[in-house]
Design an enzyme around this catalytic site. Structure first.
Site, PDB file in Angstrom:
ATOM      1  N   ARG A  32      24.445  -7.414 -31.380  1.00 21.70           N
ATOM      2  CA  ARG A  32      25.828  -7.585 -31.859  1.00 21.70           C
ATOM      3  C   ARG A  32      26.635  -6.294 -31.762  1.00 21.70           C
ATOM      4  O   ARG A  32      27.452  -6.007 -32.639  1.00 21.70           O
ATOM      5  CB  ARG A  32      25.856  -8.076 -33.321  1.00 21.70           C
ATOM      6  CG  ARG A  32      25.325  -9.473 -33.527  1.00 21.70           C
ATOM      7  CD  ARG A  32      26.459 -10.490 -33.471  1.00 21.70           C
ATOM      8  NE  ARG A  32      25.967 -11.828 -33.725  1.00 21.70           N
ATOM      9  CZ  ARG A  32      26.137 -12.496 -34.849  1.00 21.70           C
ATOM     10  NH1 ARG A  32      26.820 -11.966 -35.845  1.00 21.70           N
ATOM     11  NH2 ARG A  32      25.660 -13.710 -34.972  1.00 21.70           N
ATOM     12  N   ARG A  36      33.012  -7.588 -35.032  1.00 23.49           N
ATOM     13  CA  ARG A  36      34.092  -7.355 -35.983  1.00 23.49           C
ATOM     14  C   ARG A  36      34.121  -5.967 -36.607  1.00 23.49           C
ATOM     15  O   ARG A  36      35.113  -5.597 -37.220  1.00 23.49           O
ATOM     16  CB  ARG A  36      34.037  -8.414 -37.095  1.00 23.49           C
ATOM     17  CG  ARG A  36      34.482  -9.780 -36.619  1.00 23.49           C
ATOM     18  CD  ARG A  36      34.172 -10.857 -37.641  1.00 23.49           C
ATOM     19  NE  ARG A  36      32.739 -11.014 -37.762  1.00 23.49           N
ATOM     20  CZ  ARG A  36      32.142 -12.060 -38.363  1.00 23.49           C
ATOM     21  NH1 ARG A  36      32.880 -13.005 -38.922  1.00 23.49           N
ATOM     22  NH2 ARG A  36      30.838 -12.134 -38.419  1.00 23.49           N
ATOM     23  N   ARG A  45      40.034 -10.434 -30.285  1.00 25.51           N
ATOM     24  CA  ARG A  45      39.688 -11.728 -30.879  1.00 25.51           C
ATOM     25  C   ARG A  45      40.950 -12.466 -31.326  1.00 25.51           C
ATOM     26  O   ARG A  45      41.067 -13.671 -31.121  1.00 25.51           O
ATOM     27  CB  ARG A  45      38.743 -11.467 -32.053  1.00 25.51           C
ATOM     28  CG  ARG A  45      38.560 -12.573 -33.040  1.00 25.51           C
ATOM     29  CD  ARG A  45      37.264 -13.303 -32.827  1.00 25.51           C
ATOM     30  NE  ARG A  45      36.794 -13.980 -34.029  1.00 25.51           N
ATOM     31  CZ  ARG A  45      37.368 -15.028 -34.560  1.00 25.51           C
ATOM     32  NH1 ARG A  45      38.470 -15.522 -34.040  1.00 25.51           N
ATOM     33  NH2 ARG A  45      36.866 -15.589 -35.642  1.00 25.51           N
ATOM     34  N   ASP A  82      27.665 -16.677 -27.293  1.00 26.94           N
ATOM     35  CA  ASP A  82      26.966 -17.093 -28.508  1.00 26.94           C
ATOM     36  C   ASP A  82      25.860 -18.067 -28.144  1.00 26.94           C
ATOM     37  O   ASP A  82      25.952 -18.764 -27.128  1.00 26.94           O
ATOM     38  CB  ASP A  82      27.936 -17.751 -29.497  1.00 26.94           C
ATOM     39  CG  ASP A  82      27.323 -17.809 -30.884  1.00 26.94           C
ATOM     40  OD1 ASP A  82      27.419 -16.808 -31.616  1.00 26.94           O
ATOM     41  OD2 ASP A  82      26.715 -18.839 -31.221  1.00 26.94           O
ATOM     42  N   TYR A 161      20.490 -25.457 -35.568  1.00 26.74           N
ATOM     43  CA  TYR A 161      21.944 -25.656 -35.696  1.00 26.74           C
ATOM     44  C   TYR A 161      22.345 -27.059 -35.274  1.00 26.74           C
ATOM     45  O   TYR A 161      23.223 -27.683 -35.873  1.00 26.74           O
ATOM     46  CB  TYR A 161      22.701 -24.618 -34.868  1.00 26.74           C
ATOM     47  CG  TYR A 161      22.645 -23.240 -35.471  1.00 26.74           C
ATOM     48  CD1 TYR A 161      23.501 -22.885 -36.517  1.00 26.74           C
ATOM     49  CD2 TYR A 161      21.732 -22.291 -35.032  1.00 26.74           C
ATOM     50  CE1 TYR A 161      23.446 -21.627 -37.089  1.00 26.74           C
ATOM     51  CE2 TYR A 161      21.671 -21.033 -35.595  1.00 26.74           C
ATOM     52  CZ  TYR A 161      22.533 -20.707 -36.631  1.00 26.74           C
ATOM     53  OH  TYR A 161      22.470 -19.463 -37.204  1.00 26.74           O
TER      54      TYR A 161
HETATM   55  O1  CP3 Z   1      24.931  -8.964 -29.419  1.00 24.49           O
HETATM   56  C1  CP3 Z   1      26.091  -9.098 -28.944  1.00 24.49           C
HETATM   57  O2  CP3 Z   1      26.978  -8.208 -29.051  1.00 24.49           O
HETATM   58  C2  CP3 Z   1      26.406 -10.334 -28.104  1.00 24.49           C
HETATM   59  C3  CP3 Z   1      27.049 -11.366 -28.778  1.00 24.49           C
HETATM   60  C4  CP3 Z   1      26.314 -12.335 -29.684  1.00 24.49           C
HETATM   61  C5  CP3 Z   1      27.027 -13.078 -30.656  1.00 24.49           C
HETATM   62  N1  CP3 Z   1      26.159 -13.981 -31.205  1.00 24.49           N
HETATM   63  C6  CP3 Z   1      28.442 -12.897 -30.993  1.00 24.49           C
HETATM   64  C7  CP3 Z   1      28.979 -13.446 -32.242  1.00 24.49           C
HETATM   65  C8  CP3 Z   1      24.996 -12.770 -29.697  1.00 24.49           C
HETATM   66  C9  CP3 Z   1      23.803 -12.274 -28.898  1.00 24.49           C
HETATM   67  C10 CP3 Z   1      24.915 -13.829 -30.662  1.00 24.49           C
HETATM   68  C11 CP3 Z   1      23.686 -14.580 -30.938  1.00 24.49           C
HETATM   69  C12 CP3 Z   1      23.655 -15.497 -32.073  1.00 24.49           C
HETATM   70  N2  CP3 Z   1      24.624 -16.356 -32.511  1.00 24.49           N
HETATM   71  C13 CP3 Z   1      22.518 -15.705 -32.879  1.00 24.49           C
HETATM   72  C14 CP3 Z   1      21.187 -15.045 -32.675  1.00 24.49           C
HETATM   73  C15 CP3 Z   1      21.143 -13.658 -33.187  1.00 24.49           C
HETATM   74  C16 CP3 Z   1      21.237 -13.562 -34.675  1.00 24.49           C
HETATM   75  O3  CP3 Z   1      22.205 -12.964 -35.150  1.00 24.49           O
HETATM   76  O4  CP3 Z   1      20.309 -14.070 -35.351  1.00 24.49           O
HETATM   77  C17 CP3 Z   1      22.848 -16.671 -33.855  1.00 24.49           C
HETATM   78  C18 CP3 Z   1      21.945 -17.208 -34.938  1.00 24.49           C
HETATM   79  C19 CP3 Z   1      24.194 -17.095 -33.593  1.00 24.49           C
HETATM   80  C20 CP3 Z   1      24.957 -18.168 -34.288  1.00 24.49           C
HETATM   81  C21 CP3 Z   1      26.175 -17.633 -34.921  1.00 24.49           C
HETATM   82  N3  CP3 Z   1      27.263 -17.147 -34.231  1.00 24.49           N
HETATM   83  C22 CP3 Z   1      26.463 -17.527 -36.296  1.00 24.49           C
HETATM   84  C23 CP3 Z   1      25.512 -17.916 -37.406  1.00 24.49           C
HETATM   85  C24 CP3 Z   1      27.754 -16.975 -36.409  1.00 24.49           C
HETATM   86  C25 CP3 Z   1      28.569 -16.739 -37.652  1.00 24.49           C
HETATM   87  C26 CP3 Z   1      28.066 -15.532 -38.348  1.00 24.49           C
HETATM   88  C27 CP3 Z   1      29.202 -14.670 -38.826  1.00 24.49           C
HETATM   89  O5  CP3 Z   1      28.932 -13.469 -38.965  1.00 24.49           O
HETATM   90  O6  CP3 Z   1      30.308 -15.165 -39.051  1.00 24.49           O
HETATM   91  C28 CP3 Z   1      28.221 -16.703 -35.114  1.00 24.49           C
HETATM   92  C29 CP3 Z   1      29.520 -16.096 -34.739  1.00 24.49           C
HETATM   93  C30 CP3 Z   1      29.482 -14.862 -33.911  1.00 24.49           C
HETATM   94  N4  CP3 Z   1      28.715 -14.687 -32.806  1.00 24.49           N
HETATM   95  C31 CP3 Z   1      30.289 -13.704 -34.093  1.00 24.49           C
HETATM   96  C32 CP3 Z   1      29.987 -12.820 -33.048  1.00 24.49           C
HETATM   97  C33 CP3 Z   1      30.616 -11.476 -32.764  1.00 24.49           C
HETATM   98  C34 CP3 Z   1      31.341 -13.513 -35.188  1.00 24.49           C
HETATM   99  C35 CP3 Z   1      32.506 -14.359 -34.772  1.00 24.49           C
HETATM  100  C36 CP3 Z   1      33.861 -13.813 -35.135  1.00 24.49           C
HETATM  101  O7  CP3 Z   1      34.416 -12.977 -34.372  1.00 24.49           O
HETATM  102  O8  CP3 Z   1      34.401 -14.260 -36.145  1.00 24.49           O
END
Ligand code: CP3
Length: 352
Positions: A32, A36, A45, A82, A161
């Protein structure tokens, strides 16, 4: 078929570590690393509209992928996307409600499973492949030593999910399906396994040089079912990808898999294993690192704490793992409250 996996492989430090080389300075990237905690991410974004729009807008997704590299110069870029793009690309309704995390129209029976549309996968995922192409050419131009990682969720974690319809603490719905109707659940895992192979293979054709499989909820799988729900789908994905793209490095991340980690590494054929902060560095150095490259595993909260706590955490990991193939990373994603200057301090410590 033009396969770009090996282009530049000999030079980029991240790919050398994945190939089993021990480097004097370990390469690093951060899960990640785009997100944000960076003001420039929040700006892009808001330009995109929703989070899914950002993931499906190649220019903007490429831009946010590059943002952390401009600040910190990590050794790898990770495609900005994602893990829930795969359910979206299979035709399931996926949304991200502001401040609430993901929401999906849940799949709970055979009829809902039959409505998934694997034929439409590449059409719906096409913007992601365009993003990969854009990032790869930007890297070749501006950051020739930085490697590009593609990724997907592992079938078990994505199934969580898809069945729950949201994030979950107990995984009640997905486990009820898996225990109560094993044939139906096996079919869902199969659909996801084949979709993941197709999806990652297309990322590699578009320019990804390594792939990571995120199994974030592997720790919720009972030991009795770890083989069926985690190991076997991973074996199938790794072997199919390597058959199609010889030499492609694959990183597994079975988060909180604990006692199952050694078996995971031995059985799946991954080139590297990404470890969460619960894994003792000394144990992994002895048991896992002789078999594969290890990646990890700083507690992401140390990047919020900063200062001496961060210094000590980094030093412990470097001491334990620097003698063998190793990629420095966090044990899970960067938290949005992370001060960017602490990431700068981490970079300094790793490059010193
Ligand atoms: O690593 C990186 O920089 C690449 C981008 C990346 C994102 N999600 C961006 C993201 C990667 C590799 C993921 C993987 C992902 N997504 C996982 C596996 C890794 C982990 O964290 O366990 C999972 C479980 C998800 C599912 C997911 N996506 C959730 C549960 C959420 C909401 C969580 C939150 O913090 O709000 C997301 C959204 C998400 N994916 C964001 C980002 C930057 C936040 C979205 C936003 O900008 O509001």
């Amino acid at each position: 078929m033009v396969d770009q996996t090996t282009r530049g492989a000999a030079q980029k430090p991240f790919l050398r570590a994945l190939a089993g080389e021990t480097l004097a300075k370990p390469p690093f990237w951060l899960m990640r690393q785009a997100g944000r905690y960076l003001a420039e991410y929040r700006a892009t974004r808001s330009q995109a509209g929703g989070f899914l729009d950002l993931c499906l807008s190649p220019e903007l997704a490429c831009e946010v992928t590059l943002q952390p590299l401009r600040r910190y110069g990590m050794d790898a870029a990770i495609l900005f996307s994602d893990i829930l793009i795969v359910p979206h690309a299979l035709g399931q309704k996926v949304g991200f409600a502001e401040g609430e995390g993901p929401r999906l129209e849940p799949i709970r029976d055979a009829a809902a499973l039959a409505r998934l549309d694997p034929i439409g996968l590449h059409r719906r995922a096409a913007p992601v492949y365009d993003t990969v192409r854009l990032i790869r050419s930007a890297l070749e131009r501006d950051f020739p030593n930085i490697a590009l990682i593609g990724f997907a969720g592992s079938p078990w974690t994505v199934a969580c999910y898809m069945v729950e319809g949201a994030g979950s603490k107990e995984y009640m719905q997905v486990k009820e399906m898996a225990f109560g109707d094993p044939a139906l659940f096996a079919k869902l895992l199969d659909v996801l396994t084949e979709a993941t192979i197709e999806y990652l293979s297309a990322q590699v054709q578009a320019g990804a040089e390594a792939v990571q499989l995120f199994d974030s909820w592997a720790g919720a799988v009972p030991a009795t079912h770890f083989d069926a729900w985690v190991v076997r789908p991973t074996v199938r994905i790794v072997s199919a990808l390597k058959a199609r793209h010889p030499g492609l490095p694959v990183i597994g991340f079975p988060r909180q898999a604990g006692h199952n980690l050694e078996g995971f590494v031995t059985a799946t054929g991954v080139d590297a294993v990404s470890l969460d902060p619960s894994v003792p560095v000394s144990w992994a150095a002895k048991v896992l690192q002789p078999k594969v490259t290890v990646q990890g595993n700083l507690d992401p909260v140390l990047l919020i704490a900063g200062g001496d706590a961060l210094r000590r955490g980094v030093a412990g990991i470097l001491e334990g793992w620097s003698g063998r193939p190793f990629i420095f990373n966090l044990g899970h994603g960067i938290i949005k409250e992370t001060p960017p200057e602490n990431v700068a301090l981490l970079t300094q410590l790793l490059r010193a």
